[in-house]
Enzyme design. Structure first.
Site, PDB file in Angstrom:
ATOM      1  N   ALA A  15       0.826  -1.223   0.000  1.00 22.41           N
ATOM      2  CA  ALA A  15       0.000   0.000   0.000  1.00 22.41           C
ATOM      3  C   ALA A  15       0.854   1.264   0.000  1.00 22.41           C
ATOM      4  O   ALA A  15       0.388   2.331  -0.391  1.00 22.41           O
ATOM      5  CB  ALA A  15      -0.936  -0.002   1.198  1.00 22.41           C
ATOM      6  N   SER A  18       6.021   1.842   3.810  1.00 24.16           N
ATOM      7  CA  SER A  18       7.467   2.105   3.908  1.00 24.16           C
ATOM      8  C   SER A  18       7.850   3.348   3.122  1.00 24.16           C
ATOM      9  O   SER A  18       8.703   4.132   3.562  1.00 24.16           O
ATOM     10  CB  SER A  18       8.273   0.922   3.369  1.00 24.16           C
ATOM     11  OG  SER A  18       7.821  -0.264   3.917  1.00 24.16           O
ATOM     12  N   THR A  19       7.211   3.540   1.969  1.00 19.33           N
ATOM     13  CA  THR A  19       7.521   4.700   1.128  1.00 19.33           C
ATOM     14  C   THR A  19       7.187   5.986   1.877  1.00 19.33           C
ATOM     15  O   THR A  19       7.995   6.931   1.921  1.00 19.33           O
ATOM     16  CB  THR A  19       6.697   4.625  -0.184  1.00 19.33           C
ATOM     17  OG1 THR A  19       6.939   3.357  -0.797  1.00 19.33           O
ATOM     18  CG2 THR A  19       7.065   5.740  -1.127  1.00 19.33           C
ATOM     19  N   ARG A  44      15.422  -8.997   1.675  1.00 16.90           N
ATOM     20  CA  ARG A  44      15.399  -8.625   0.259  1.00 16.90           C
ATOM     21  C   ARG A  44      16.743  -8.003  -0.094  1.00 16.90           C
ATOM     22  O   ARG A  44      17.480  -7.565   0.802  1.00 16.90           O
ATOM     23  CB  ARG A  44      14.281  -7.597   0.018  1.00 16.90           C
ATOM     24  CG  ARG A  44      12.910  -8.175   0.242  1.00 16.90           C
ATOM     25  CD  ARG A  44      11.821  -7.105   0.177  1.00 16.90           C
ATOM     26  NE  ARG A  44      10.534  -7.697   0.504  1.00 16.90           N
ATOM     27  CZ  ARG A  44       9.535  -7.051   1.090  1.00 16.90           C
ATOM     28  NH1 ARG A  44       9.651  -5.782   1.402  1.00 16.90           N
ATOM     29  NH2 ARG A  44       8.407  -7.677   1.349  1.00 16.90           N
ATOM     30  N   ARG A 165       7.231  -4.031  -7.696  1.00 18.69           N
ATOM     31  CA  ARG A 165       8.288  -3.986  -6.666  1.00 18.69           C
ATOM     32  C   ARG A 165       9.254  -5.157  -6.812  1.00 18.69           C
ATOM     33  O   ARG A 165      10.394  -5.097  -6.365  1.00 18.69           O
ATOM     34  CB  ARG A 165       7.644  -3.968  -5.270  1.00 18.69           C
ATOM     35  CG  ARG A 165       8.607  -3.578  -4.180  1.00 18.69           C
ATOM     36  CD  ARG A 165       7.921  -3.376  -2.842  1.00 18.69           C
ATOM     37  NE  ARG A 165       7.505  -4.640  -2.239  1.00 18.69           N
ATOM     38  CZ  ARG A 165       6.909  -4.754  -1.058  1.00 18.69           C
ATOM     39  NH1 ARG A 165       6.659  -3.672  -0.338  1.00 18.69           N
ATOM     40  NH2 ARG A 165       6.561  -5.927  -0.576  1.00 18.69           N
ATOM     41  N   ARG A 176      -0.212 -12.389  -0.088  1.00 22.14           N
ATOM     42  CA  ARG A 176      -0.302 -10.979   0.318  1.00 22.14           C
ATOM     43  C   ARG A 176      -1.599 -10.351  -0.197  1.00 22.14           C
ATOM     44  O   ARG A 176      -2.227  -9.542   0.492  1.00 22.14           O
ATOM     45  CB  ARG A 176       0.932 -10.207  -0.168  1.00 22.14           C
ATOM     46  CG  ARG A 176       2.131 -10.460   0.731  1.00 22.14           C
ATOM     47  CD  ARG A 176       3.455 -10.015   0.147  1.00 22.14           C
ATOM     48  NE  ARG A 176       4.544 -10.516   0.985  1.00 22.14           N
ATOM     49  CZ  ARG A 176       5.261  -9.783   1.833  1.00 22.14           C
ATOM     50  NH1 ARG A 176       5.051  -8.496   1.907  1.00 22.14           N
ATOM     51  NH2 ARG A 176       6.191 -10.324   2.578  1.00 22.14           N
TER      52      ARG A 176
HETATM   53  N1  LIG Z   1       1.267   6.551  -4.339  1.00 25.66           N
HETATM   54  C1  LIG Z   1       1.988   5.664  -5.013  1.00 25.66           C
HETATM   55  N2  LIG Z   1       1.900   5.598  -6.353  1.00 25.66           N
HETATM   56  C2  LIG Z   1       2.619   4.689  -7.046  1.00 25.66           C
HETATM   57  N3  LIG Z   1       3.471   3.797  -6.494  1.00 25.66           N
HETATM   58  C3  LIG Z   1       3.594   3.811  -5.156  1.00 25.66           C
HETATM   59  C4  LIG Z   1       2.869   4.730  -4.349  1.00 25.66           C
HETATM   60  N4  LIG Z   1       3.194   4.510  -3.067  1.00 25.66           N
HETATM   61  C5  LIG Z   1       4.078   3.494  -3.053  1.00 25.66           C
HETATM   62  N5  LIG Z   1       4.332   3.075  -4.315  1.00 25.66           N
HETATM   63  C6  LIG Z   1       5.213   1.962  -4.733  1.00 25.66           C
HETATM   64  O1  LIG Z   1       4.509   0.766  -4.388  1.00 25.66           O
HETATM   65  C7  LIG Z   1       5.428  -0.228  -3.939  1.00 25.66           C
HETATM   66  C8  LIG Z   1       5.011  -0.691  -2.552  1.00 25.66           C
HETATM   67  O2  LIG Z   1       5.259   0.354  -1.617  1.00 25.66           O
HETATM   68  P1  LIG Z   1       5.881   0.041  -0.199  1.00 25.66           P
HETATM   69  O3  LIG Z   1       7.019  -0.921  -0.330  1.00 25.66           O
HETATM   70  O4  LIG Z   1       6.137   1.343   0.457  1.00 25.66           O
HETATM   71  O5  LIG Z   1       4.628  -0.696   0.468  1.00 25.66           O
HETATM   72  P2  LIG Z   1       4.452  -1.251   1.950  1.00 25.66           P
HETATM   73  O6  LIG Z   1       3.076  -0.938   2.362  1.00 25.66           O
HETATM   74  O7  LIG Z   1       5.540  -0.751   2.827  1.00 25.66           O
HETATM   75  O8  LIG Z   1       4.612  -2.801   1.705  1.00 25.66           O
HETATM   76  P3  LIG Z   1       5.093  -3.941   2.754  1.00 25.66           P
HETATM   77  O9  LIG Z   1       4.061  -3.979   3.842  1.00 25.66           O
HETATM   78  O10 LIG Z   1       5.122  -5.184   1.926  1.00 25.66           O
HETATM   79  O11 LIG Z   1       6.444  -3.568   3.273  1.00 25.66           O
HETATM   80  C9  LIG Z   1       6.808   0.391  -3.962  1.00 25.66           C
HETATM   81  O12 LIG Z   1       7.474  -0.033  -5.125  1.00 25.66           O
HETATM   82  C10 LIG Z   1       6.543   1.893  -4.006  1.00 25.66           C
HETATM   83  O13 LIG Z   1       7.534   2.597  -4.697  1.00 25.66           O
HETATM   84  N1  LIG Z   2       2.150  -8.027  13.291  1.00 27.10           N
HETATM   85  C1  LIG Z   2       3.283  -7.574  12.746  1.00 27.10           C
HETATM   86  N2  LIG Z   2       3.319  -7.286  11.429  1.00 27.10           N
HETATM   87  C2  LIG Z   2       4.471  -6.817  10.929  1.00 27.10           C
HETATM   88  C3  LIG Z   2       5.603  -6.605  11.710  1.00 27.10           C
HETATM   89  N3  LIG Z   2       6.598  -6.121  10.927  1.00 27.10           N
HETATM   90  C4  LIG Z   2       6.067  -6.018   9.693  1.00 27.10           C
HETATM   91  N4  LIG Z   2       4.792  -6.428   9.695  1.00 27.10           N
HETATM   92  C5  LIG Z   2       3.861  -6.487   8.573  1.00 27.10           C
HETATM   93  O1  LIG Z   2       4.200  -7.580   7.766  1.00 27.10           O
HETATM   94  C6  LIG Z   2       3.754  -7.352   6.447  1.00 27.10           C
HETATM   95  C7  LIG Z   2       4.793  -7.764   5.449  1.00 27.10           C
HETATM   96  O2  LIG Z   2       5.966  -7.014   5.592  1.00 27.10           O
HETATM   97  P1  LIG Z   2       7.186  -7.234   4.564  1.00 27.10           P
HETATM   98  O3  LIG Z   2       8.295  -6.378   5.078  1.00 27.10           O
HETATM   99  O4  LIG Z   2       7.507  -8.690   4.555  1.00 27.10           O
HETATM  100  O5  LIG Z   2       6.671  -6.788   3.229  1.00 27.10           O
HETATM  101  C8  LIG Z   2       3.399  -5.868   6.366  1.00 27.10           C
HETATM  102  O6  LIG Z   2       1.989  -5.762   6.346  1.00 27.10           O
HETATM  103  C9  LIG Z   2       3.927  -5.302   7.643  1.00 27.10           C
HETATM  104  O7  LIG Z   2       3.102  -4.252   8.124  1.00 27.10           O
HETATM  105  C10 LIG Z   2       5.530  -6.922  13.091  1.00 27.10           C
HETATM  106  O8  LIG Z   2       6.477  -6.774  13.877  1.00 27.10           O
HETATM  107  N5  LIG Z   2       4.359  -7.399  13.559  1.00 27.10           N
END
Ligand SMILES: Nc1ncnc2c1ncn2[C@@H]1O[C@H](COP(=O)(O)OP(=O)(O)OP(=O)(O)O)[C@@H](O)[C@H]1O
Ligand SMILES: Nc1nc2c(ncn2[C@@H]2O[C@H](COP(=O)(O)O)[C@@H](O)[C@H]2O)c(=O)[nH]1
Length: 224
Positions: A15, A18-19, A44, A165, A176
């Protein structure tokens, strides 16, 4: 316990949590610290063990807080986990060392008490990135964070972001997406989140995130 109220960021994988978080931390260095979770998933490319985003020289008000090391701009990279084994996490859980833990997409994730305390001890606002199960478990604790859900505009866009990604196998991607469907439904339930941000346009979502953090009273009284 520090008086700074933590921030929980949740929402489907892909969603944009992290970004948004990375941008927030880059723009507000020395204000936020990331709670480094434990996970059994494989790192990763580019991810390193145990490196959080809370290791920067920081100026909070007029107080220059000490830092142990000198950090480069690479320390701003999101490498957010202690990569470990299921046995190690289970042992930590049995010793009461974890605030919460969950199974997600075939792996175990968990927030240790130390991860949060490390950030609070530095007088930083602790950001936790957890899935919806983690949100529910944190609600059973006395952490009292602000709960923010980051949602994608649609399942189709979420799938495209996850595929683009290039971090998932087809199997983990499908897991997922299945978790995302559940997350998107639960996030609509009243009272689960303080705010739900739809991350369509990144700049707009970021402005919304900053607005909610600015509007929220992040300083709370110390617990007795
Ligand atoms: N508003 C947006 N428009 C287009 N692409 C986006 C947007 N926000 C994030 N992205 C892209 O979508 C991908 C997923 O974003 P991100 O890794 O931040 O998601 P996340 O919620 O942290 O996922 P996870 O829970 O798996 O770590 C990334 O490649 C990022 O660059
Ligand atoms: N319940 C918890 N969820 C966590 C934790 N750290 C990350 N997360 C969630 O896992 C997914 C997948 O993350 P990814 O880094 O493998 O893409 C994502 O929804 C995170 O929010 C935790 O400590 N506890």
């Amino acid at each position: 316990m520090s008086g700074l109220r933590p921030v929980v960021l949740s929402g489907p994988s892909g969603a944009g949590k992290s970004t948004l978080m990375k941008r927030l931390m880059e723009d507000h260095q020395g204000v936020f610290g990331f709670s480094v979770s434990h996970t059994t998933r494989n790192p990763r490319p580019g991810e390193e063990d145990g490196k959080g985003l809370n290791k920067l020289p920081m100026l909070l008000g007029a107080t220059l807080l000490p830092v142990a090391d000198v950090f480069s701009s690479e320390d701003l990279e999101m490498s957010n986990y202690h990569f470990t084994t299921r046995e190690a996490i289970e042992e930590g859980i049995s010793k009461g060392e974890f605030i919460e833990n969950a199974e997600f997409s075939g792996n175990m994730y968990g927030t240790s008490k130390a991860a949060v305390e490390d950030v609070l001890a530095k007088n930083l606002i602790c950001i936790l990135d957890v899935d919806i199960q983690g949100v529910k478990r944190i609600k059973e604790t006395d952490l009292n964070p602000i709960y923010i859900s980051i949602q994608p505009p649609s399942m189709e866009i979420l799938e495209k972001r996850l595929r683009d990604r290039q971090t998932e196998t087809e199997e983990s991607l499908q897991k997922r997406l299945e978790a995302a469907r559940i997350d998107m439904e639960l996030s609509k339930e009243p009272g689960v989140f303080d705010i739900v941000i739809v991350n369509d346009d990144l700049d707009k979502a970021y402005e919304q995130l900053k607005d909610i953090l600015n509007e929220t009273e992040l300083h709370v009284k110390d617990k007795q």
